[in-house]
Every structure is written in structure tokens, then in C-alpha cells.
Design a protein around this motif. Structure first.
Motif, PDB file in Angstrom:
ATOM      1  N   ALA A  27       0.823  -1.216   0.000  1.00 27.96           N
ATOM      2  CA  ALA A  27       0.000   0.000   0.000  1.00 27.96           C
ATOM      3  C   ALA A  27       0.857   1.265   0.000  1.00 27.96           C
ATOM      4  CB  ALA A  27      -0.936   0.005   1.207  1.00 27.96           C
ATOM      5  N   GLY A  28       2.166   1.112   0.186  1.00 25.89           N
ATOM      6  CA  GLY A  28       3.067   2.252   0.083  1.00 25.89           C
ATOM      7  C   GLY A  28       3.368   2.985   1.375  1.00 25.89           C
ATOM      8  N   VAL A  29       3.088   2.375   2.524  1.00 23.54           N
ATOM      9  CA  VAL A  29       3.366   3.062   3.789  1.00 23.54           C
ATOM     10  C   VAL A  29       4.876   3.262   3.947  1.00 23.54           C
ATOM     11  CG1 VAL A  29       1.322   2.009   4.824  1.00 23.54           C
ATOM     12  CG2 VAL A  29       3.564   0.977   5.210  1.00 23.54           C
ATOM     13  N   ASP A  30       5.260   4.324   4.628  1.00 18.35           N
ATOM     14  CA  ASP A  30       6.681   4.608   4.838  1.00 18.35           C
ATOM     15  C   ASP A  30       7.254   3.870   6.038  1.00 18.35           C
ATOM     16  OD1 ASP A  30       7.145   6.649   2.739  1.00 18.35           O
ATOM     17  OD2 ASP A  30       5.645   7.777   3.870  1.00 18.35           O
ATOM     18  N   GLU A  31       6.412   3.673   7.041  1.00 21.46           N
ATOM     19  CA  GLU A  31       6.886   3.017   8.261  1.00 21.46           C
ATOM     20  C   GLU A  31       5.778   2.161   8.862  1.00 21.46           C
ATOM     21  OE1 GLU A  31       8.420   5.764  11.132  1.00 21.46           O
ATOM     22  OE2 GLU A  31       9.359   7.040   9.619  1.00 21.46           O
ATOM     23  N   ILE A  32       6.200   1.102   9.551  1.00 22.61           N
ATOM     24  CA  ILE A  32       5.286   0.288  10.350  1.00 22.61           C
ATOM     25  C   ILE A  32       5.818   0.305  11.779  1.00 22.61           C
ATOM     26  CG2 ILE A  32       4.292  -1.992  10.730  1.00 22.61           C
ATOM     27  CD1 ILE A  32       4.798  -2.593   7.752  1.00 22.61           C
ATOM     28  N   LEU A  33       5.042   0.900  12.686  1.00 22.21           N
ATOM     29  CA  LEU A  33       5.425   0.964  14.094  1.00 22.21           C
ATOM     30  C   LEU A  33       4.636  -0.089  14.860  1.00 22.21           C
ATOM     31  CD1 LEU A  33       6.830   2.231  16.537  1.00 22.21           C
ATOM     32  CD2 LEU A  33       5.011   3.957  16.595  1.00 22.21           C
ATOM     33  N   LEU A  34       5.348  -0.979  15.540  1.00 24.45           N
ATOM     34  CA  LEU A  34       4.723  -2.112  16.214  1.00 24.45           C
ATOM     35  C   LEU A  34       4.506  -1.829  17.696  1.00 24.45           C
ATOM     36  CD1 LEU A  34       6.840  -4.998  14.627  1.00 24.45           C
ATOM     37  CD2 LEU A  34       4.639  -4.082  13.837  1.00 24.45           C
ATOM     38  N   LEU A  35       3.273  -2.050  18.135  1.00 18.36           N
ATOM     39  CA  LEU A  35       2.932  -2.016  19.555  1.00 18.36           C
ATOM     40  C   LEU A  35       2.749  -3.453  20.038  1.00 18.36           C
ATOM     41  CD1 LEU A  35       0.136   0.747  19.615  1.00 18.36           C
ATOM     42  CD2 LEU A  35       2.617   1.055  19.727  1.00 18.36           C
ATOM     43  N   GLY A  36       2.862  -3.650  21.350  1.00 17.71           N
ATOM     44  CA  GLY A  36       2.483  -4.928  21.936  1.00 17.71           C
ATOM     45  C   GLY A  36       3.531  -6.016  21.938  1.00 17.71           C
ATOM     46  N   LEU A  37       4.767  -5.740  21.546  1.00 11.60           N
ATOM     47  CA  LEU A  37       5.796  -6.777  21.599  1.00 11.60           C
ATOM     48  C   LEU A  37       6.194  -7.032  23.054  1.00 11.60           C
ATOM     49  CD1 LEU A  37       8.343  -6.087  18.699  1.00 11.60           C
ATOM     50  CD2 LEU A  37       6.665  -7.920  18.862  1.00 11.60           C
ATOM     51  N   PRO A  38       6.002  -8.252  23.565  1.00 13.04           N
ATOM     52  CA  PRO A  38       6.428  -8.548  24.936  1.00 13.04           C
ATOM     53  C   PRO A  38       7.961  -8.617  24.986  1.00 13.04           C
ATOM     54  CG  PRO A  38       4.807 -10.151  24.137  1.00 13.04           C
ATOM     55  CD  PRO A  38       5.313  -9.405  22.951  1.00 13.04           C
ATOM     56  N   VAL A  39       8.572  -7.804  25.836  1.00 12.78           N
ATOM     57  CA  VAL A  39      10.030  -7.770  25.964  1.00 12.78           C
ATOM     58  C   VAL A  39      10.384  -7.564  27.438  1.00 12.78           C
ATOM     59  CG1 VAL A  39      10.418  -6.856  23.635  1.00 12.78           C
ATOM     60  CG2 VAL A  39      10.084  -5.266  25.540  1.00 12.78           C
ATOM     61  N   VAL A  52      10.749  -0.288   9.909  1.00 14.41           N
ATOM     62  CA  VAL A  52      10.019  -0.967  10.983  1.00 14.41           C
ATOM     63  C   VAL A  52      10.531  -0.461  12.325  1.00 14.41           C
ATOM     64  CG1 VAL A  52       9.506  -3.181  12.087  1.00 14.41           C
ATOM     65  CG2 VAL A  52       9.629  -3.026   9.583  1.00 14.41           C
ATOM     66  N   GLY A  53       9.595  -0.005  13.164  1.00 11.59           N
ATOM     67  CA  GLY A  53       9.951   0.483  14.491  1.00 11.59           C
ATOM     68  C   GLY A  53       9.234  -0.299  15.573  1.00 11.59           C
ATOM     69  N   VAL A  54       9.766  -0.219  16.785  1.00 15.86           N
ATOM     70  CA  VAL A  54       9.184  -0.922  17.928  1.00 15.86           C
ATOM     71  C   VAL A  54       8.927   0.081  19.045  1.00 15.86           C
ATOM     72  CG1 VAL A  54       9.553  -2.667  19.708  1.00 15.86           C
ATOM     73  CG2 VAL A  54      10.331  -3.089  17.367  1.00 15.86           C
ATOM     74  N   ALA A  55       7.714   0.077  19.580  1.00 21.82           N
ATOM     75  CA  ALA A  55       7.372   0.947  20.712  1.00 21.82           C
ATOM     76  C   ALA A  55       7.597   0.180  22.009  1.00 21.82           C
ATOM     77  CB  ALA A  55       5.925   1.407  20.605  1.00 21.82           C
ATOM     78  N   LEU A  56       8.356   0.778  22.925  1.00 25.09           N
ATOM     79  CA  LEU A  56       8.659   0.153  24.209  1.00 25.09           C
ATOM     80  C   LEU A  56       8.203   1.048  25.352  1.00 25.09           C
ATOM     81  CD1 LEU A  56      12.351  -0.986  23.519  1.00 25.09           C
ATOM     82  CD2 LEU A  56      10.270  -2.357  23.278  1.00 25.09           C
ATOM     83  N   PRO A  92      16.567  -2.446  24.739  1.00 26.41           N
ATOM     84  CA  PRO A  92      16.547  -1.471  23.635  1.00 26.41           C
ATOM     85  C   PRO A  92      17.596  -1.756  22.573  1.00 26.41           C
ATOM     86  CG  PRO A  92      16.404  -0.357  25.747  1.00 26.41           C
ATOM     87  CD  PRO A  92      16.741  -1.778  26.044  1.00 26.41           C
ATOM     88  N   GLY A  93      18.795  -2.091  22.989  1.00 27.03           N
ATOM     89  CA  GLY A  93      19.859  -2.394  22.034  1.00 27.03           C
ATOM     90  C   GLY A  93      19.556  -3.630  21.215  1.00 27.03           C
ATOM     91  N   ARG A  94      18.969  -4.626  21.853  1.00 28.99           N
ATOM     92  CA  ARG A  94      18.595  -5.849  21.135  1.00 28.99           C
ATOM     93  C   ARG A  94      17.557  -5.558  20.059  1.00 28.99           C
ATOM     94  NH1 ARG A  94      17.916  -9.678  26.537  1.00 28.99           N
ATOM     95  NH2 ARG A  94      20.108 -10.363  26.687  1.00 28.99           N
ATOM     96  N   MET A  95      16.583  -4.726  20.398  1.00 26.72           N
ATOM     97  CA  MET A  95      15.544  -4.396  19.422  1.00 26.72           C
ATOM     98  C   MET A  95      16.128  -3.571  18.272  1.00 26.72           C
ATOM     99  SD  MET A  95      12.904  -5.921  20.650  1.00 26.72           S
ATOM    100  CE  MET A  95      14.038  -7.122  21.398  1.00 26.72           C
ATOM    101  N   LEU A  96      16.958  -2.600  18.619  1.00 26.48           N
ATOM    102  CA  LEU A  96      17.516  -1.713  17.601  1.00 26.48           C
ATOM    103  C   LEU A  96      18.445  -2.453  16.650  1.00 26.48           C
ATOM    104  CD1 LEU A  96      17.325   1.218  16.749  1.00 26.48           C
ATOM    105  CD2 LEU A  96      19.245   1.752  18.247  1.00 26.48           C
ATOM    106  N   ALA A  97      18.961  -3.603  17.085  1.00 28.67           N
ATOM    107  CA  ALA A  97      19.838  -4.389  16.215  1.00 28.67           C
ATOM    108  C   ALA A  97      19.079  -5.074  15.090  1.00 28.67           C
ATOM    109  CB  ALA A  97      20.594  -5.432  17.048  1.00 28.67           C
ATOM    110  N   VAL A  98      17.745  -5.213  15.236  1.00 26.70           N
ATOM    111  CA  VAL A  98      16.968  -5.944  14.227  1.00 26.70           C
ATOM    112  C   VAL A  98      15.786  -5.144  13.691  1.00 26.70           C
ATOM    113  CG1 VAL A  98      17.619  -8.275  14.950  1.00 26.70           C
ATOM    114  CG2 VAL A  98      15.747  -7.108  16.131  1.00 26.70           C
ATOM    115  N   CYS A  99      15.698  -3.861  14.052  1.00 34.49           N
ATOM    116  CA  CYS A  99      14.666  -3.001  13.472  1.00 34.49           C
ATOM    117  C   CYS A  99      15.300  -1.651  13.150  1.00 34.49           C
ATOM    118  CB  CYS A  99      13.461  -2.849  14.417  1.00 34.49           C
ATOM    119  SG  CYS A  99      13.786  -1.878  15.901  1.00 34.49           S
ATOM    120  N   ASP A 100      14.520  -0.744  12.608  1.00 37.76           N
ATOM    121  CA  ASP A 100      15.077   0.529  12.149  1.00 37.76           C
ATOM    122  C   ASP A 100      15.098   1.615  13.215  1.00 37.76           C
ATOM    123  OD1 ASP A 100      15.569   0.010   9.225  1.00 37.76           O
ATOM    124  OD2 ASP A 100      13.452  -0.537   9.343  1.00 37.76           O
ATOM    125  N   TYR A 101      14.197   1.550  14.175  1.00 35.45           N
ATOM    126  CA  TYR A 101      14.185   2.555  15.241  1.00 35.45           C
ATOM    127  C   TYR A 101      13.357   2.067  16.417  1.00 35.45           C
ATOM    128  CZ  TYR A 101       9.488   3.918  13.574  1.00 35.45           C
ATOM    129  OH  TYR A 101       8.161   3.917  13.196  1.00 35.45           O
TER     130      TYR A 101
END
Length: 321
Positions: free
Chosen positions: A187-199, A229-233, A256-265
Motif C-alpha cells: 500500500a506504500g506506507v513509509d513506516e510500520i510501528l509495532l505495539l504490543g511486543l512482549p520484551v 520498521v519500528g518498535v514501541a517500548l 533497547p539495544g537488542r531491538m535496535l539491532a533488528v529493526c530501524d528505530y
């Protein structure tokens, strides 16, 4: 034998000559210079000490009054592959809300989750087990509408598969989510920000990391521009330890470092903090600078954005709830 009579003044004259010979003008000047230099150093030290004390007192008073500002030298930032922007929220088929605090360069959409009717229409495959809400606008059309206005489109999606305890249900939901991610990308979205990841611990972080790597592999195979792809913490994910006075130190956590190693922000989720937001932001200065954090706030809680802006924070994404 004749004796000469001594002049009584000779003794005093010789003493005066000896004292005069000892007073070397060059040595005198050196002594004066050394003493003067020492006095200058002492005076400067006193002035600088008073200056530092005044600054410290002023800083302490400002912090007690809630007037502190972000220390941008708190850490060395880790580079991220997304621009530093502020975003406003737009509901399906609606306009983006303006902000009197932020200059907006992006918009956030709420794309819901796979467990409820999707608020935007996408071409779901037959037998996907998912549904679309009545009257939902087409996602691709909405993306184009805001992109034509010069805005970056950030789609916020809630992950539920990793929270499912039944493995069959978990596998089903994860398949549904991966399907949706590919449709969002098309659909052409620029970013996907993920909520709800258990960490927050080794096992949860490992599962979240694996999940993010699967998204990365999936999106790489989609014949379109790959969205970031971003992750909300939540703040708890940044907490490393507690000081002797009970203050939470938001440093030292591996998450945070673990997440940032496999996502964009990575994004700091401030929603629901209420009056605690000032305290959290003040303790989060290191993490904010170090991880190049964005801040997720709620449009229904303008005090969150107000607090962040008043303390010098930026990169704020306002969301609908």
C-alpha cells in the motif's frame, strides 16, 4: 708600632654593601611575579568555584521547579535509518489534527490488529480469518492522500501473536500478521510501528528479535519500497537498576539495544503516564539520546506532548489513543 684608628661607620657600611649585593633585581622581579601569579590563580579558582556553585544551585532549583531541559550531551547517539520528524494523528478517512506545539512532517494511522475488524481496507486473501470494518477506506488511497500533501505515513499496528499462550493460536495469528505486513508495504506506507511486543527478559527479547527478523525477511521479498520498521517500548523496558534512594535508572537494560539491532528505530511509549511523565522523561535523557528515540504520545493526552516539548524533546509521534 702605630695603630690606625678605625672609622665606626665602616662596619655599618660593609653590612649595607653586603645586603645590597644580595638584592639581585632580577631575582626580586621573579619573586614578585611568582607571588602575583599565585594570587591570580587563587582568585580565579575562587571565582570559578563560586560560578560552578551558582550554576549547581540554579540547576537544582530549576529541577525542583520542573524547569529542567534535555541534556543532549548525555550520551553518544546510535545512528538510525529514519528521519527526525514529528507526526500528528489522522483517523480513517479523516484529517490530521493540527498541533500548536509541533511542526508536523508525518501522520500516524491506527491499523488495529488481526484480532478485530481492520480499520483500513486491504486485499485480504480468501480464508485469511480476518475481516474489515464496514465503511473502511482503502489503505493505499489514504496513503496516497497524505503523501500528496508532503507527509510521511507511519502505520501503527498492534502485535498479538507473541502474547498468545496457545501455540496453535499463536502460529495462526503470526501468519495473519505477516500477511498484513506485506499488504501494508504494497500500500506504500513509509513506516510500520509495532505495539504490543512482549520484551524485558532474555526469553521474551529472543522471541521478539526472531519475530522482527522474520518481518525483515518478508519485507525484503515484497516488490515495492521497503517500509522502515519500528518498535514501541514502555519505560520499564529501559530500566536497568534502582538507586539507593529508590530512583529508577533508565540505563543498563539490554532490551533497547537488542531491538535496535533488528529493526530501524525504537520509540518510547509515554501513553498513560499522566503526571509521571516529567519524572520518566528526566530519567530517560540518556536512553533518549543514546537510542535516538522517538516519543509516542496520545492525542487524547495533550499534556504528554506539552511536557516533552517544554523539556526540549522532539521526534514526537502523536497517536489516536
Amino acid at each position: 708600632m702605630a695603630f690606625s684608628k678605625r672609622n665606626p661607620g665602616d662596619r655599618y657600611a660593609r653590612r649595607a654593601l653586603r645586603r645590597g649585593a644580595l638584592k639581585d633585581p632580577r631575582k626580586t622581579r621573579q619573586t614578585v611575579l611568582i607571588i602575583s601569579g599565585a594570587l591570580v590563580v587563587v582568585i580565579l579558582a575562587l571565582i570559578w568555584g563560586n560560578h560552578l556553585k551558582a550554576e549547581s544551585d540554579a540547576r537544582r532549583a530549576a529541577e525542583e521547579a520542573g524547569e529542567w531541559l534535555l541534556d543532549e550531551n548525555a550520551a553518544t547517539p546510535i545512528p538510525v535509518a529514519v528521519p527526525a520528524i514529528n507526526a500528528g494523528y489522522a483517523p480513517p478517512s479523516g484529517k490530521m489534527a493540527n498541533s500548536d506545539k509541533l511542526k508536523l512532517q508525518a501522520v500516524t494511522f491506527d491499523l488495529g490488529s488481526c484480532t478485530s475488524a481492520l480499520p483500513y481496507s486491504v486485499s485480504l486473501p480468501e480464508g485469511s480469518g480476518m475481516s474489515i470494518a464496514d465503511g473502511a477506506p482503502e489503505l493505499a488511497s489514504e496513503v496516497r492522500r497524505f503523501k500528496n500533501a508532503g507527509l510521511r505515513v507511519i502505520c501503527v499496528f498492534t502485535v498479538t501473536s507473541l502474547s498468545a499462550t496457545d501455540m496453535t493460536e499463536r502460529t495462526l495469528r503470526q501468519g495473519q500478521e505477516m500477511t498484513l505486513f506485506s499488504l501494508f508495504a504494497k500500500a506504500g506506507v513509509d513506516e510500520i510501528l509495532l505495539l504490543g511486543l512482549p520484551v524485558g527478559n532474555d526469553s521474551l527479547d529472543t522471541a521478539a528479535t526472531k519475530y522482527l527478523m522474520e518481518i525483515e525477511t518478508l519485507l525484503a521479498s515484497v516488490p515495492t519500497t521497503v517500509p522502515a520498521v519500528g518498535v514501541a517500548l514502555y519505560p520499564a523496558a529501559f530500566a536497568g537498576e534502582v538507586s539507593e534512594d529508590g530512583t529508577i535508572l533508565y540505563a543498563g537494560s539490554l532490551t533497547p539495544g537488542r531491538m535496535l539491532a533488528v529493526c530501524d528505530y525504537v520509540t518510547l511509549d509515554l501513553r498513560g503516564l499522566g503526571t509521571q511523565v516529567d519524572t520518566v522523561l528526566q530519567g530517560m535523557q540518556y536512553a533518549y539520546v543514546r537510542y535516538n528515540l522517538r516519543l509516542l504520545t496520545a492525542q487524547t493526552q495533550p499534556e504528554l506532548t506539552d511536557a516533552a516539548v517544554s523539556h526540549g524533546f522532539s521526534r514526537i509521534l502523536e497517536f489516536g489513543k
